[in-house]
Design a protein around this motif. Structure first.
Motif, PDB file in Angstrom:
ATOM      1  N   ALA A  93       0.841  -1.205   0.000  1.00 57.55           N
ATOM      2  CA  ALA A  93       0.000   0.000   0.000  1.00 57.55           C
ATOM      3  C   ALA A  93       0.872   1.250   0.000  1.00 57.55           C
ATOM      4  O   ALA A  93       0.566   2.250  -0.663  1.00 57.55           O
ATOM      5  N   TYR A  94       2.002   1.182   0.717  1.00 57.52           N
ATOM      6  CA  TYR A  94       2.945   2.306   0.761  1.00 57.52           C
ATOM      7  C   TYR A  94       3.526   2.550  -0.635  1.00 57.52           C
ATOM      8  O   TYR A  94       3.572   3.684  -1.121  1.00 57.52           O
ATOM      9  N   MET A  95       3.924   1.464  -1.303  1.00 58.91           N
ATOM     10  CA  MET A  95       4.478   1.570  -2.657  1.00 58.91           C
ATOM     11  C   MET A  95       3.429   2.102  -3.627  1.00 58.91           C
ATOM     12  O   MET A  95       3.719   2.905  -4.509  1.00 58.91           O
ATOM     13  N   SER A  96       2.207   1.606  -3.446  1.00 57.16           N
ATOM     14  CA  SER A  96       1.113   1.980  -4.339  1.00 57.16           C
ATOM     15  C   SER A  96       0.942   3.496  -4.401  1.00 57.16           C
ATOM     16  O   SER A  96       0.745   4.076  -5.463  1.00 57.16           O
ATOM     17  N   ALA A  97       1.062   4.134  -3.227  1.00 59.75           N
ATOM     18  CA  ALA A  97       0.873   5.585  -3.155  1.00 59.75           C
ATOM     19  C   ALA A  97       2.004   6.337  -3.869  1.00 59.75           C
ATOM     20  O   ALA A  97       1.842   7.477  -4.271  1.00 59.75           O
ATOM     21  N   LYS A  98       3.149   5.672  -4.027  1.00 57.66           N
ATOM     22  CA  LYS A  98       4.302   6.311  -4.679  1.00 57.66           C
ATOM     23  C   LYS A  98       4.208   6.219  -6.205  1.00 57.66           C
ATOM     24  O   LYS A  98       4.947   6.896  -6.914  1.00 57.66           O
ATOM     25  N   ILE A  99       3.366   5.321  -6.693  1.00 59.45           N
ATOM     26  CA  ILE A  99       3.300   5.092  -8.140  1.00 59.45           C
ATOM     27  C   ILE A  99       2.204   5.973  -8.740  1.00 59.45           C
ATOM     28  O   ILE A  99       1.089   6.005  -8.227  1.00 59.45           O
ATOM     29  N   PRO A 100       2.491   6.709  -9.838  1.00 57.59           N
ATOM     30  CA  PRO A 100       1.439   7.507 -10.477  1.00 57.59           C
ATOM     31  C   PRO A 100       0.305   6.603 -10.971  1.00 57.59           C
ATOM     32  O   PRO A 100       0.550   5.469 -11.380  1.00 57.59           O
ATOM     33  N   SER A 101      -0.923   7.141 -10.936  1.00 56.74           N
ATOM     34  CA  SER A 101      -2.104   6.337 -11.248  1.00 56.74           C
ATOM     35  C   SER A 101      -2.029   5.653 -12.609  1.00 56.74           C
ATOM     36  O   SER A 101      -2.425   4.501 -12.749  1.00 56.74           O
ATOM     37  N   GLU A 102      -1.503   6.356 -13.642  1.00 59.15           N
ATOM     38  CA  GLU A 102      -1.480   5.763 -14.997  1.00 59.15           C
ATOM     39  C   GLU A 102      -0.569   4.543 -15.028  1.00 59.15           C
ATOM     40  O   GLU A 102      -0.870   3.553 -15.698  1.00 59.15           O
ATOM     41  N   ASN A 103       0.556   4.622 -14.296  1.00 57.47           N
ATOM     42  CA  ASN A 103       1.460   3.477 -14.257  1.00 57.47           C
ATOM     43  C   ASN A 103       0.843   2.324 -13.478  1.00 57.47           C
ATOM     44  O   ASN A 103       0.927   1.169 -13.889  1.00 57.47           O
ATOM     45  N   LEU A 104       0.213   2.678 -12.359  1.00 57.38           N
ATOM     46  CA  LEU A 104      -0.397   1.649 -11.524  1.00 57.38           C
ATOM     47  C   LEU A 104      -1.445   0.894 -12.330  1.00 57.38           C
ATOM     48  O   LEU A 104      -1.592  -0.321 -12.228  1.00 57.38           O
TER      49      LEU A 104
END
Lengths: 112, 134
Positions: free
Chosen positions: B84-95
């Protein structure tokens, strides 16, 4: 093995806010040899813990949209009851096959 | 209205045990133009109340492997926090792309499994037919 399954399922669950069950359940059945029905409940319980911890991070980053949540949740409860009732009455093979084909189609669309 | 319908569809898929969370995120991002993070967060909000009932049913029926939960949950929670911590670091389009890759792998794995099981089932039926015939 139990720890490895938990770690992989947990990381993916946190990262995508979904899908840890899709990893943990089949792994419990095929690797830990737990009978499928028990594995379902056990998976749900583990995923619940993952979801609770993830929700702190999602909340901190303001990702929650509390306005729309009640609509989706109400639908989810109705759908859950329907799903559990018709579970044994439908041709699982064709339904699952079309579901996963749809999933692959969407996946390709999302990647491109 | 359409959101409730989305909830119903995801609920049915969850009830069938095929990944209701993934379908909810798919619908929200592909048909409602939600960004990936909000869709994922919506699934988290969706999962907690809709799953509590199911867990209670299993608990009542004593259908939970408590030992496995006790061993697996702490590691899974640590993994979940990291994810979840990593998820917040990734821009939405990449995620969104990574989620697509994840879906692709899950979809292919499940189809292979389905077809394998179907073939095994058919073999069994054939064998039984042979026995009856002889």
């Amino acid at each position: 093995m139990i720890y490895a399954i938990g770690a992989v399922g947990g990381i993916l669950g946190g990262l995508f806010g979904a899908g840890s069950g899709l990893i943990i359940l089949p792994a419990m059945v095929s690797i830990l040899k737990i009978d499928e029905y028990k594995a379902r409940g056990t998976t749900l319980a583990v995923v619940m813990f993952v979801t609770i911890i993830s929700s702190f991070f999602y909340y901190q980053n303001n990702y929650f949209d509390f306005k729309i949540a009640p609509y989706i949740i109400t639908g989810g409860i109705i759908g859950g009851i329907i799903g559990a009732k018709i579970m044994h009455k439908i041709p699982k093979f064709w339904l699952s096959l079309s579901f996963y084909l749809f999933m692959i189609f969407i996946a390709i669309r999302m990647i491109l | 209205m359409f959101l409730t319908l989305t909830g119903i569809i995801s609920g049915i898929v969850s009830g069938l045990g095929m990944g209701g969370g993934t379908i909810l995120i798919i619908i929200l991002t592909n048909f409602f133009e939600f960004n990936q993070h909000t869709a994922q967060a919506s699934n988290i909000l969706f999962f907690i109340p809709t799953s509590i009932a199911a867990i209670l049913v299993h608990l009542k029926a004593k259908d939970l492997e408590k030992k496995i939960i006790l061993k697996m949950a702490p590691i899974a929670v640590a993994g979940g926090a990291f994810g979840a911590y990593m998820s917040a670091k990734i821009p939405s389009e990449n995620l969104r792309k990574y989620f697509g890759i994840f879906l692709l792998l899950i979809g292919m794995y499940e189809i292979v499994k389905l077809v394998k099981n179907k073939i095994q089932e058919n073999e069994k039926i054939k064998k039984q037919h042979k026995k009856i015939f002889w």
